[in-house]
Motif scaffolding. Structure first.
Motif, PDB file in Angstrom:
ATOM      1  N   UNK A  38     -31.914-104.228  -4.996  1.00  0.00           N
ATOM      2  CA  UNK A  38     -31.332-102.925  -4.681  1.00  0.00           C
ATOM      3  C   UNK A  38     -31.310-101.941  -5.830  1.00  0.00           C
ATOM      4  N   UNK A  39     -31.795-102.318  -6.979  1.00  0.00           N
ATOM      5  CA  UNK A  39     -31.729-101.361  -8.089  1.00  0.00           C
ATOM      6  C   UNK A  39     -33.010-100.541  -8.207  1.00  0.00           C
ATOM      7  N   UNK A  40     -32.876 -99.434  -8.912  1.00  0.00           N
ATOM      8  CA  UNK A  40     -34.004 -98.546  -9.156  1.00  0.00           C
ATOM      9  C   UNK A  40     -34.325 -98.682 -10.636  1.00  0.00           C
ATOM     10  N   UNK A 189     -36.816 -87.664  -5.263  1.00  0.00           N
ATOM     11  CA  UNK A 189     -35.607 -87.588  -4.438  1.00  0.00           C
ATOM     12  C   UNK A 189     -35.710 -88.538  -3.252  1.00  0.00           C
ATOM     13  N   UNK A 190     -36.912 -88.613  -2.681  1.00  0.00           N
ATOM     14  CA  UNK A 190     -37.139 -89.509  -1.546  1.00  0.00           C
ATOM     15  C   UNK A 190     -36.920 -90.967  -1.962  1.00  0.00           C
ATOM     16  N   UNK A 191     -37.484 -91.330  -3.108  1.00  0.00           N
ATOM     17  CA  UNK A 191     -37.331 -92.709  -3.596  1.00  0.00           C
ATOM     18  C   UNK A 191     -35.860 -93.016  -3.880  1.00  0.00           C
ATOM     19  N   UNK A 194     -34.084 -93.624  -0.666  1.00  0.00           N
ATOM     20  CA  UNK A 194     -34.389 -94.954  -0.121  1.00  0.00           C
ATOM     21  C   UNK A 194     -33.599 -96.018  -0.856  1.00  0.00           C
ATOM     22  N   UNK A 195     -33.525 -95.856  -2.180  1.00  0.00           N
ATOM     23  CA  UNK A 195     -32.815 -96.834  -2.996  1.00  0.00           C
ATOM     24  C   UNK A 195     -31.330 -96.852  -2.654  1.00  0.00           C
ATOM     25  N   UNK A 196     -30.765 -95.649  -2.509  1.00  0.00           N
ATOM     26  CA  UNK A 196     -29.317 -95.589  -2.294  1.00  0.00           C
ATOM     27  C   UNK A 196     -28.917 -95.901  -0.862  1.00  0.00           C
ATOM     28  N   UNK A 197     -29.669 -95.347   0.101  1.00  0.00           N
ATOM     29  CA  UNK A 197     -29.234 -95.475   1.495  1.00  0.00           C
ATOM     30  C   UNK A 197     -29.754 -96.733   2.171  1.00  0.00           C
ATOM     31  N   UNK A 198     -30.947 -97.174   1.780  1.00  0.00           N
ATOM     32  CA  UNK A 198     -31.505 -98.349   2.440  1.00  0.00           C
ATOM     33  C   UNK A 198     -31.443 -99.586   1.556  1.00  0.00           C
ATOM     34  N   UNK A 199     -31.006 -99.404   0.309  1.00  0.00           N
ATOM     35  CA  UNK A 199     -30.899-100.548  -0.587  1.00  0.00           C
ATOM     36  C   UNK A 199     -32.237-101.148  -0.976  1.00  0.00           C
TER      37      UNK A 199
END
Lengths: 256, 230
Positions: A38-40, A189-191, A194-199
Motif C-alpha cells: 500500500x505504500x508509494x 495525481x492519478x497515481x 490510486x495509492x490512497x483510495x485503492x491501496x
C-alpha cells in the motif's frame, strides 16, 4: 503510521554484474530494501546509478547475480518461465516511460489483454476494462487507438492496463518522462489517488522531483548502493535540500 | 531456459495459475496486426504470390500437355517435343525438363529467403510490442503462435491468389500455343490438384519462412525488448 505493515517486496543483498565485452560492470553492489503493502515508493538516482537495474529486479524483468528478490514472499529467481509469466500477469502491473500500448488495439483492448491472458471471459473483461478506464478518467474514449490519443491519455490507458488483474504492486518506470509538466502532474495525481483510495502499492523509478511530494518514502540510489531512505515527513522538512540534491546530481552527470 | 510446456504440470495453484490466450483471440490479434501493416504484408504476399503462380503455371502446363498427349497421339507428341517438353510415349506422361525443374526450385528458394527477410524486419519493428506482451504475462508459445498465424494467413492469401493466377496464365498460353482444343483435352481434376499442390506449397513456404523470426521473437527476454528505448 504505526500499524503493522505487510512487506510486499523484499530485496536481500542483491548484486548485479553486467558483462560488457571483457569489462565486468557492477551495477548493484549489495542492496537491501523492503517495500510495504500500500505504500508509494520512489526510487531516485542519477542515470547509471543502478536505479533502473534495481527497478527491473523488483519487476522480475532481470535476475540478480547474487542475493534474492521476494515478491509476496516468493523468491523470483526460483521461478521458471511459466511461473514468471504468471507473476508478471497477476502480481505486477507495469507502466512505462514510453506508454508502450499495443498500437493495433483500442484502448479497451489494451486494458483487457492482461485479463484475457489471465483467462477471464470476454464480457467480464470488457466490463472491468470500461470500469478501469472510467477510473483513470477515459470513460468515453475506450474505442480509440493509441495513436488517436494524446500522450497523457495514452499513459492513463497504461495505468488502467497496469491495474487489470489487481496486481500486488504497480511498477512505474519514469511515468512522467515523456509528458509535459501539467500532464505529468495529472498522472502523478492519478497515481497518488490510486495509492490512497485503492491501496495500490506503487513503486516508481524517476528523475521527476514532482514525484517526491506524493511519495510515502524515497529511496536514493547512488553508485549501486542505497544511499539513504527518506520518509515523506523528513522530505517536507528538507525541501530546501532537494534543490541542492538536484544541483549535486547535475554536477555528477556533467562529470560523467 | 525452461519451456512453458515443462512447467504446465506444476500442481500448485492448479487452474488458477494457467495463462491462456484463446485461439479466436490470437486469430483476431494476428489479423489486426496484418491489417495495420497492410502494405508491408502486401509485399510479402506478392513475393509469395509470384513464386506460387510460377509453380502453378508450370504444373498446369504439364496437365495441359498430358491432356493433349492423351487425346492427340503421335502428332501431339511431336508438337509437344517441339515446344520443349520431355515426352515419355511409353506411359503417355509428360515431365518437366531438368532446367525447368531447377528454375522452379530456385524461385521457391528465393521466395523463402525473401519471406524470412520480411518477417525478420517485422519482428525487429515489433520488439517493444513483444516485450510489452511478455510483461503482461504472454508466454513464449503465444508469441510464436501469433507470428505463425500471421504467416499462415499471409501464406493462404498469397498462395491461393498465386495458384489461380498461374492457372489463368497457363490456360492462356496453352490456348495460344496449341489452340483452344487444349482446354477440352485438359483433365480439370488434375488441374485442380495442381492448384491445390501449389497452394499447399505456398502456405508451407510461408510457415517455414516465419519459423526462425518467430522463434527469435518468442525467446526474447522482455528486458531486452524494452531496452531498445533506454
Amino acid at each position: 503510521m504505526t500499524e503493522e505493515k505487510r512487506t510486499i517486496v523484499r530485496v536481500v543483498g542483491v548484486t548485479k554484474v553486467f558483462k560488457m565485452g571483457k569489462v565486468a560492470l557492477q551495477a548493484l553492489k549489495g542492496v537491501d530494501l523492503e517495500v510495504h503493502a500500500g505504500e508509494y515508493l520512489s526510487i531516485m538516482g542519477p542515470s547509471g546509478s543502478g536505479k533502473s537495474t534495481l527497478f527491473n529486479m523488483i519487476g522480475g524483468l532481470d535476475k540478480p547475480t547474487e542475493g534474492k528478490v521476494f515478491i509476496d514472499e516468493v523468491d523470483i529467481s526460483q521461478l521458471d518461465a511459466y511461473e514468471l509469466a504468471w507473476l508478471r500477469n497477476r502480481k505486477i502491473g507495469y507502466i512505462f516511460q514510453t506508454f508502450n500500448l499495443i498500437p493495433v488495439m483500442t484502448a479497451l483492448e489494451n486494458v483487457t489483454l492482461p485479463m484475457t491472458f489471465a483467462g477471464m471471459n470476454n464480457d467480464d473483461a470488457r466490463d472491468k476494462g470500461v470500469e478501469l478506464l472510467k477510473l483513470v478518467g477515459l470513460g468515453d474514449r475506450f474505442q480509440h487507438k493509441p495513436l488517436e490519443l494524446s500522450g497523457g491519455q495514452q499513459q492513463r490507458v497504461a495505468v488502467a492496463r497496469s491495474l487489470a488483474n489487481d496486481p500486488s504492486i504497480v511498477l512505474a518506470d519514469e511515468p512522467t518522462g515523456n509528458l509535459d509538466l501539467s500532464t505529468g502532474e495529472e498522472i502523478i495525481a492519478l497515481l497518488q489517488m490510486l495509492s490512497q483510495e485503492r491501496g495500490v502499492t506503487i513503486i516508481s523509478a524517476t528523475h521527476d522531483y514532482k514525484m517526491l511530494n506524493v511519495s510515502d518514502r524515497v529511496v536514493w540510489v547512488r553508485d549501486g548502493l542505497v544511499d539513504r531512505i527518506e520518509k515523506r515527513e523528513e522530505l517536507d522538512i528538507t525541501v530546501g535540500g532537494i534543490g541542492e540534491k538536484l544541483a549535486g546530481t547535475r554536477h555528477e552527470e556533467e562529470r560523467a | 531456459m525452461n519451456t512453458p510446456g515443462s512447467a504446465r504440470n506444476k500442481p500448485e495453484g492448479g487452474v488458477d495459475r494457467l495463462i491462456s490466450l484463446p485461439f479466436s483471440k490470437s486469430l483476431e490479434i494476428s489479423f489486426k496486426s496484418l491489417k495495420v501493416r497492410f502494405f508491408r504484408s502486401l509485399i510479402t504476399i506478392s513475393s509469395l504470390m509470384l513464386a506460387v503462380s510460377f509453380l502453378s503455371f508450370v504444373l498446369i502446363n504439364l496437365d495441359i500437355a498430358t491432356g493433349l498427349l492423351k487425346h492427340g497421339g503421335r502428332e501431339a507428341a511431336r508438337a509437344l517435343l517441339q515446344a520443349g517438353y520431355d515426352v515419355n510415349l511409353a506411359d503417355g506422361s509428360v515431365a518437366m525438363s531438368a532446367k525447368e525443374r531447377w528454375i522452379v526450385i530456385l524461385s521457391l528458394l528465393v521466395c523463402t529467403v525473401g519471406i524470412i527477410n520480411a518477417q525478420l524486419m517485422s519482428v525487429t519493428e515489433r520488439f517493444s510490442e513483444i516485450g510489452v506482451m511478455k510483461c503482461l504475462g504472454a508466454l513464449d508459445s503465444m508469441i510464436l503462435r501469433l507470428f505463425m498465424l500471421e504467416a499462415a494467413m499471409q501464406g493462404l492469401i498469397g498462395a491461393t491468389a498465386g495458384a489461380i493466377l498461374g492457372c489463368f496464365f497457363s490456360l492462356l498460353s496453352g490456348a495460344a500455343r496449341f489452340g483452344f482444343t487444349s482446354w477440352g483435352d485438359l483433365s480439370w481434376l488434375s488441374a485442380l490438384g495442381s492448384i491445390g499442390i501449389a497452394t499447399l506449397a505456398g502456405c508451407l513456404l510461408s510457415l517455414i519462412g516465419v519459423l526462425y523470426p518467430a522463434l527469435l521473437a518468442a525467446k526474447m527476454e522482455p528486458i531486452n525488448a524494452m531496452r531498445s528505448e533506454h
